[in-house]
Design an enzyme around this catalytic site. Structure first.
Site, short mmCIF file in Angstrom:
data_model
loop_
_atom_site.label_atom_id
_atom_site.label_comp_id
_atom_site.label_asym_id
_atom_site.label_seq_id
_atom_site.Cartn_x
_atom_site.Cartn_y
_atom_site.Cartn_z
N ARG A 56 -3.64 3.82 -18.51
CA ARG A 56 -3.65 3.25 -17.16
C ARG A 56 -3.60 1.73 -17.20
O ARG A 56 -2.94 1.09 -16.38
CB ARG A 56 -4.92 3.69 -16.40
CG ARG A 56 -4.93 5.13 -15.98
CD ARG A 56 -6.15 5.45 -15.12
NE ARG A 56 -6.32 6.88 -14.99
CZ ARG A 56 -5.67 7.65 -14.15
NH1 ARG A 56 -4.79 7.12 -13.33
NH2 ARG A 56 -5.89 8.95 -14.11
N ASP A 126 3.61 8.43 -8.78
CA ASP A 126 2.32 9.09 -8.53
C ASP A 126 2.18 10.33 -9.41
O ASP A 126 1.61 11.33 -8.99
CB ASP A 126 2.23 9.47 -7.04
CG ASP A 126 0.83 9.88 -6.63
OD1 ASP A 126 -0.13 9.47 -7.30
OD2 ASP A 126 0.70 10.63 -5.65
N ASN A 147 -6.77 -3.25 2.41
CA ASN A 147 -6.86 -1.80 2.60
C ASN A 147 -6.38 -1.04 1.36
O ASN A 147 -6.26 0.19 1.41
CB ASN A 147 -6.05 -1.36 3.82
CG ASN A 147 -4.57 -1.73 3.72
OD1 ASN A 147 -4.11 -2.23 2.71
ND2 ASN A 147 -3.84 -1.47 4.80
N CYS A 180 -3.02 -11.74 3.27
CA CYS A 180 -3.93 -11.10 4.24
C CYS A 180 -4.75 -12.15 4.98
O CYS A 180 -5.20 -11.90 6.11
CB CYS A 180 -4.87 -10.14 3.52
SG CYS A 180 -4.12 -8.57 3.02
N CYS A 186 -8.22 -3.85 9.02
CA CYS A 186 -8.24 -2.54 8.36
C CYS A 186 -9.67 -2.11 8.06
O CYS A 186 -10.03 -0.94 8.25
CB CYS A 186 -7.41 -2.57 7.08
SG CYS A 186 -7.92 -3.83 5.88
N CYS A 190 -11.40 1.29 10.08
CA CYS A 190 -11.60 2.53 9.33
C CYS A 190 -12.69 3.37 9.97
O CYS A 190 -13.84 2.91 10.08
CB CYS A 190 -11.95 2.22 7.87
SG CYS A 190 -12.26 3.71 6.90
N CYS A 206 -13.33 8.24 2.45
CA CYS A 206 -11.96 8.11 2.96
C CYS A 206 -11.44 9.42 3.54
O CYS A 206 -11.53 10.47 2.89
CB CYS A 206 -11.04 7.63 1.84
SG CYS A 206 -9.32 7.46 2.33
N CYS A 233 -4.69 10.09 6.64
CA CYS A 233 -5.07 9.13 7.69
C CYS A 233 -4.21 7.89 7.55
O CYS A 233 -3.94 7.43 6.43
CB CYS A 233 -6.55 8.77 7.55
SG CYS A 233 -7.15 7.56 8.74
N ASP A 234 -3.77 7.32 8.67
CA ASP A 234 -2.94 6.12 8.65
C ASP A 234 -3.61 4.93 9.34
O ASP A 234 -2.97 3.88 9.50
CB ASP A 234 -1.61 6.40 9.37
CG ASP A 234 -0.67 7.28 8.55
OD1 ASP A 234 -0.49 6.98 7.37
OD2 ASP A 234 -0.14 8.26 9.11
#
Length: 317
Positions: A56, A126, A147, A180, A186, A190, A206, A233-234
């Site tokens: 990773r 992914d 975010n 940002c 964001c 949430c 989340c 969720c958006d």
């Protein structure tokens, strides 16, 4: 054009919205952040995130002789949205599974490069232990927002990411500074306060995790906060000022299926396994499995029932 320019031009021709290049090297600046995130248990039930740490943090382990990463972004912002009075899916799940679409395009891009030069390469989206947003940032596509989404200037954040790890020594692009600023919309928007600090997402809170990766019951305290969402969720993207630049995707595969567009609340309540299999064939929604989706629909139904009871109580007071 040099090879780097040719690769980027071909990526755009294939439908990608952005393409950049990074040098394969240890992700030293990300290591402390990643290790702290794991140590604090913010990956919740995603224990697979603990595996392959070395890979990773250094994608050299993904391909012998790896020297460059070609990073791409593919727009999925929908032209047509679900009606607001029905259970909601995250925008990215409206159409065909992005893994298949991007992998096909990445393979086409590799084929193009092979016609220019000899290359060893592996394609990912992914689908491997690779820090996609980090490498997209290193490749100059955009910056990682508060975010945790990659934000592309002038385009927003509704993008899938993909990578080609190759043994080619390509000229890397420059990473981009965050734009940002002082904005925290964001974090404030949430529903479950899962963004506990800039770029620090507690997956256990989340809604995307709770409705997709989570295989257990939704925690009692969080269940009412999920609202009308049954898959993903958006919200943190919807409130982001940079997404005023979002434009509908031209990728036909990501357009909403007619049968999905026709789903009413009652149809969702009565969703059979056969319907689930048919509607979501080749869809990312399969990730939640039929049982998980039913759990989420039941939560939506319970929330609506409580709302109706409250309205009736207020009407007759």
């Amino acid at each position: 054009m040099n090879l780097e320019q040719k690769i980027k031009e071909e990526a755009l021709r294939l439908g990608f919205a952005a393409c950049g290049i990074a040098e394969v090297a240890p992700a030293e600046s990300e290591a402390i952040y990643f290790d702290t995130w794991l140590a604090n248990g913010m990956h919740a039930g995603m224990t697979f995130m603990e595996n392959y740490r070395n890979v990773r943090l250094n994608p050299a382990g993904l391909l012998e002789g790896a020297r460059s990463i070609i990073s791409v972004a593919l727009n999925y912002y929908p032209a047509d949205l679900q009606p607001q009075d029905v259970p909601q899916l995250a925008y990215y799940a409206y159409g065909r599974d992005y893994h298949d679409v991007i992998k096909e395009k990445l393979n086409e891009l590799v084929d193009y490069i092979r016609r220019e030069v000899s290359i060893n390469a592996r394609c990912f989206t992914d689908s491997a232990p690779i820090l996609e947003r980090y490498w997209a940032w290193k490749a100059g596509l955009g910056w990682i927002g508060k975010n945790t989404h990659l934000i592309i200037p002038g385009k927003g954040s509704y993008f899938f990411l993909g990578e080609i790890v190759t043994d080619l020594a390509l000229i890397p692009d420059r990473p981009m500074e965050s734009m940002c600023g002082k904005c925290t919309r964001c974090m404030e928007a949430c529903p479950t306060k899962a963004i506990e600090a800039p770029r620090t997402l507690n997956a256990g809170k989340c809604i995307s995790y709770l409705t997709i990766e989570n295989r257990k019951e939704i925690p009692e305290k969080l269940a009412p906060l999920i609202g009308n969402r049954i898959y993903g969720c958006d919200t943190c993207q919807q409130v982001c000022p940079w997404n005023r630049f979002a434009r509908p995707t031209t990728e036909e595969s990501f357009k909403m299926k007619d049968e999905l567009a026709e789903m009413t609340a009652d149809k969702w309540y009565a969703l059979s396994r056969e319907q689930y299999t048919r509607i979501f064939k080749g869809s990312a929604v399969k990730r939640a499995k039929y049982e998980g989706l039913l759990r989420n629909i039941a939560n939506y139904k319970a929330i609506n029932f409580r709302k109706e009871e409250e309205q009736n109580t207020n009407t007759y007071k």
